[in-house]
Design a protein around this motif. Structure first.
Motif, PDB file in Angstrom:
ATOM      1  N   PHE C  37       5.450 -11.480  -2.226  1.00  0.00           N
ATOM      2  CA  PHE C  37       5.955 -10.760  -0.989  1.00  0.00           C
ATOM      3  C   PHE C  37       4.909  -9.702  -0.568  1.00  0.00           C
ATOM      4  N   SER C  38       3.820  -9.228  -1.410  1.00  0.00           N
ATOM      5  CA  SER C  38       2.848  -8.288  -0.931  1.00  0.00           C
ATOM      6  C   SER C  38       2.107  -9.003   0.195  1.00  0.00           C
ATOM      7  N   PHE C  39       2.309 -10.352   0.258  1.00  0.00           N
ATOM      8  CA  PHE C  39       1.512 -11.014   1.589  1.00  0.00           C
ATOM      9  C   PHE C  39       2.415 -11.274   2.686  1.00  0.00           C
ATOM     10  N   LEU C  51      10.104 -13.905   3.876  1.00  0.00           N
ATOM     11  CA  LEU C  51       9.006 -14.295   4.392  1.00  0.00           C
ATOM     12  C   LEU C  51       9.034 -14.665   5.975  1.00  0.00           C
ATOM     13  N   ASP C  52       9.974 -14.326   6.485  1.00  0.00           N
ATOM     14  CA  ASP C  52      10.295 -14.510   7.990  1.00  0.00           C
ATOM     15  C   ASP C  52       9.097 -14.289   8.858  1.00  0.00           C
TER      16      ASP C  52
END
Lengths: 292, 380, 292
Positions: C37-39, C51-52
């Protein structure tokens, strides 16, 4: 003949630690103890009234949370042992060069701070997540088909967050195990299971005792797992003390309950040590020699 | 083995050391104080005014100011030359009091010149003698621009020790895609939402709303009314109706879809990523509260603190704050200056009509008894 | 042997490493989630764990852009470093004294070690704070360090002790017989054999310090540590850079440990090539830890 210098060695070794603990733990605890005998409120003022009734008062109505803490911490400790022992064993004997790396992986989650790890878990375990759907079809969900805000979630959180506390002392002790003894035992007892039970387990008992203590004791007083992962009805004794101190500002009762909790844990620890064998805990070398 | 003489000699030495240590501990402890408390507000010092310069340390709630080079702090520093240390360490009124209490008891503020705390905590701190009083003559801009409804609250008539920072409303955040029919606090007790509802752990929000839904006015409520409402909540807890009690983290459950409704605060739109969630004004009305700037005892540089208060009550500054924070500004008449979409937002610029059934946040008559009963429900 | 029998035998032989691998994977699950989720791009640059909005490098590029985050992280790292150093040294000394020397008051010392672990954090935090205030210590890095060392000592003692128990004194006696002074014996024989325990204890102390919230909250004054920072921002949205930094920390640590491993292997190869060279450290004996 032991010279005076030699006799003083233990005190030089113990000194810094003892002094640190005395100044920064015992003294504050003394103040806390005194506080437990006060009565009053923040508004009207606190004063020393030798209010011994604070102790039974603190206890009454909170028996459920104490039992619950015992259950949660105990279950988490057991799970940590079941997961941690094989892992520690593997790191000590099968990891070869990668030992330190793996040990590192064990505490690496701590770099991310408790809050972020827990948010990550909460994301994985949220009611609509695929993981929970799978668990639901397998009928593994506690509560009403959800994982979060249940006792299961709190125990899982405790287990996950205290695993390093179990693995590291286990590893420290296991690593010292002379595998030749295990080999000899396997020759003697034809089955590896018996070899394990009769040789490996007793030899690594000090590690197990250490791991269990380092896990159970802090887990018992934990409050944050119950606060973030639990719902209503999962409060542990740590949450009660937190509430008494910060929300009700009833400092005397908070102090009294803390002391009762510490006393309870000490009793449990003493009983446990008696059961597991003093030499495994106290580590008197001469006792250990005698046991051999 | 060690000879008896040696053992006894060794034992005597150890005993002597232990006695010395115990004496030391008791000696130190004898000088020590206890929990303190019992302060009084009758001799609260008045914050001194003066030229605005030097350093200023402010403790505030997170998300209450725009950070960075374009933010309010930077503007203030540019205009006055004051060097500001702005810390967002007020996460919870009670946690904050808990950690500051020993210092405040000694008349120290830990270097801070301003705290921002909610009404009832400001009142408590004042009663305990932890705050300085503010002379309204030192704050002309503040008292000229302050909303009429905020000038004379019951806990601080005439605003002698607290200056509002932002106000808010407590109501219900509802996931419109899942439970659009929820319009009242009583709807939260409907069994079809079992386990899908959260409430605030803040007693003065949740219990007051429950009382209002029963037709009781919190301002007039007796202890029995409070306790009866707490009992109603307790039954809901026992039946598993309420998933959990939260502070600010109710947004997590809303975002994750774990709940259909949560009692929550009006200005939290920026942290709720669930597009279907809307803040609903309960039919029986909301609870109104403010977070207030207060000056603690022992505050260094009170002139700069007063300067800060004057600065943020200027309309140009106040409107920027309101647009960022999305709570209700204490400064009157900003609608014309605000961006149109913000000016139309009833959560930032509520009309009296919108708030007609709302009650200001109050404390129960016997705080300790009710608080204890409430905490028993929370830690049950 | 049939294929099935061979497969079964392989499984049985490797059951332990497989299990250990699963356990390590379990420990790393949150880290993976955090890294992933850091990306994830988010509308307001605040963590949403979805990640939407697509993939982005932005938060890794701007990782060091938030001064409060950088300050908090560097404070926590410095604090953990010094706390680990001091508490490991003090704790190891205490463990040696407790296991190897006889003296009266040993039971009392043992109790004094256990009690801090049993005390709820809010009580330790609050009572330490009261004491600091009373004696007008300025709150800040120093008080934090004092507190961190205090609660770490007990854990270090327990871990090191579990390794020391039943320690084979023969090696040290042999060294003494060969003419080594007690200090040399300690340096070249005892310490290396103790090393795994000390390292494990140090890792635990580091984890305890870097992750501490409650006690730090009370005793930090206006200093902000990483957990305090995260808790503060979590109320209004965690900047995604936090995830990126946490992942980076983890990677850096893994790489650092790996480099040490590579270095060790190189040193071993060199030693093998030049057998006349004096080996560092103790003479390895077969079957003991020192051969690792």
């Amino acid at each position: 003949m032991r010279s005076l210098k030699q006799r003083l060695v233990p005190f030089w070794l113990l000194g810094p630690g003892l002094l640190w603990l005395i100044f920064f733990f015992v003294v504050p605890m003394y103040f806390m103890g005194e506080l437990a005998l006060y009565s009053g409120s923040l508004r009207s003022g606190f004063e020393l009234t030798w209010a011994f009734e604070n102790f039974p008062n603190a206890l009454s109505g909170h028996e459920e949370q104490i039992l619950r803490s015992f259950f949660y911490a105990g279950t988490a400790t057991l799970l940590c042992l079941l997961i941690g022992y094989p892992l520690a064993y593997a790191i000590a004997f099968r990891a070869g060069r990668f030992k330190t790396l793996l040990l590192f992986a064990v505490i690496a989650p701590f770099f991310t701070t408790y809050l972020i790890r827990t948010i990550a878990w909460k994301t994985i375990l949220s009611d609509d997540s695929p993981v929970v759907s799978v668990l639901q079809t397998l009928s593994l969900t506690p509560g009403d088909g959800r994982v979060l805000a249940t006792s299961g979630a709190v125990i899982a959180g405790l287990t996950y967050n205290f695993l390093p506390f179990m693995i590291l002392p286990l590893y420290a002790n296991l690593e010292r195990l002379d595998l030749r003894l295990v080999e000899a035992a396997k020759d003697l007892y034809s089955s590896s299971r018996t070899a394990f039970l009769k040789v490996t387990l007793p030899l690594t008992m000090p590690g197990i005792v250490a791991g269990v203590l380092l896990t159970f004791i802090p887990a018992f007083g934990d409050y944050i797992n119950a606060e973030l992962l639990g719902g209503t009805g999962q409060a542990m004794i740590g949450n009660v003390i937190q509430s008494l101190y910060l929300n009700q500002r009833n400092y005397p009762e908070a102090a009294a309950l803390s002391f009762l909790m510490m006393a309870l844990i000490l009793v449990i620890v003493l009983v446990y040590i008696r059961f597991a064998g003093t030499e495994a805990f106290m580590g008197d070398e001469d006792d250990a020699e005698g046991a051999k | 083995m060690v000879s008896k003489d040696r053992q006894q000699g060794g034992a005597a030495a150890v005993l002597a050391v232990m006695v010395a240590i115990v004496a030391l501990v008791l000696g130190l402890a004898a000088c020590g104080g206890g929990g303190g408390g019992g302060g009084d507000s009758s001799e609260a010092p008045t914050a001194k005014a003066g030229p605005v310069k030097g350093d200023l340390t402010i403790s505030n709630w997170p998300g209450y100011i725009e950070p960075g080079k374009d933010g309010t702090v930077a503007e203030f520093e540019d205009e006055t030359g004051v060097s500001v240390k702005y810390i967002e360490d007020v996460n919870d009124n009670e946690d904050f009091l808990g950690k500051l209490q020993p210092q405040l008891e000694q008349g120290e503020s830990g270097g801070r010149s301003i705290f921002v705390v909610t009404d009832w905590m400001a009142e408590l701190m004042y009663d305990l003698g932890y705050l300085q009083e503010i002379n309204s003559d030192d704050l002309p801009t503040v008292f000229e621009n302050m909303s009429a409804s905020l000038r004379d609250p019951s806990f601080d008539p005439g605003r002698k020790f607290s200056i509002p920072w932002q106000s808010g409303m407590t109501g219900i955040w509802v996931d419109q895609s899942k439970a659009p029919e929820i319009k009242s606090i009583n709807d939260l007790f409907d069994p079809k939402y079992k386990g899908k509802v959260t409430m605030l752990s803040e007693m003065r929000d949740t219990v007051a709303l429950v009382m209002k839904a029963e037709g009781v006015d919190p301002a007039e409520a007796t202890n029995e009314d409070w306790l009866a409402a707490i009992d109603k909540v307790k039954s809901a807890v026992d039946s598993g109706q309420i998933r959990r009690f939260t502070g600010n983290e109710y947004n997590e459950d809303l975002n994750a879809g774990n709940v259909v409704a949560a009692i929550g605060w009006s200005g939290d739109a920026s942290i709720i990523s669930n597009e279907n969630a809307e803040w609903v004004m309960p039919t029986e009305g909301c609870v109104l509260w403010s977070d207030n700037m207060v000056i603690p005892v022992g505050a260094p540089n009170t002139p700069a603190a007063l300067g800060w208060m004057e600065f943020v009550y200027q309309p140009e500054v106040a409107v920027k704050l309101a647009e960022y924070i999305t709570y209700v500004s204490p400064v009157e008449g900003l609608e014309d200056l605000a961006k149109p979409e913000v000016a139309k937002n009833p959560l930032v610029f509520p009309t009296p009509e919108f708030q007609k059934n709302c009650s200001t946040q109050v404390s129960p008559p016997d705080v300790e008894e009710v608080e204890e009963a409430w905490q028993d429900v929370l830690t049950g | 042997m049939s294929a099935a029998a061979r497969a079964w035998a392989w499984l049985r032989h490797n059951a332990l490493p497989i299990y250990a691998g699963l356990a390590v994977a379990y420990m790393l699950i949150p880290i993976v989630v955090i890294a992933v989720f850091s990306f994830g791009d988010t509308p307001k640059d605040k963590l949403t764990f979805t990640l939407d909005d697509g993939f982005t490098w932005e938060y890794w590029r701007t990782m060091f852009d938030i001064p409060e985050l950088n300050d908090a992280l560097s404070t926590s790292l410095r604090l953990a470093f010094f706390s680990t150093l001091i508490s490991t040294a003090i704790g190891t000394a205490m463990a040696i004294a407790l296991v190897r020397h006889r003296f009266r008051g040993k039971r009392l010392a043992n109790l004094l070690i256990v009690i801090p672990m049993a005390t709820p954090e809010v009580v330790i935090g609050a009572s330490l704070l009261s004491m600091f205030i009373y004696y007008t210590f300025a709150l800040g890095f120093t008080t934090l360090l004092i507190a961190h060392v205090m609660f770490s000592i007990s854990f270090v003692v327990v871990v090191v002790r579990s390794r020391l128990i039943g320690f084979d004194r023969n090696l040290e006696e042999a060294a003494a017989d060969l003419g080594a002074s007690p200090l040399t014996t300690f340096r070249t024989v005892t310490l290396p054999l103790l090393a795994p325990g000390v390292i494990a204890a140090a890792l635990l102390a580091f984890a305890l310090s870097i992750d501490d919230f409650v006690i730090s909250n009370f005793n930090s004054g206006t200093t902000v540590t990483f957990p305090l920072y995260v808790y503060g921002v979590s109320l209004r949205g965690i900047p995604v850079q936090v995830n990126a930094l946490a992942t980076l920390l983890f990677l850096v640590a893994v790489i650092a440990v790996s480099l040490v491993l590579v270095q060790q292997r190189r040193a071993e190869r060199m030693a093998a090539v030049q057998p006349e060279a004096e080996p560092d450290g103790p003479i390895p004996l077969p079957g003991t830890a020192a051969t690792q």
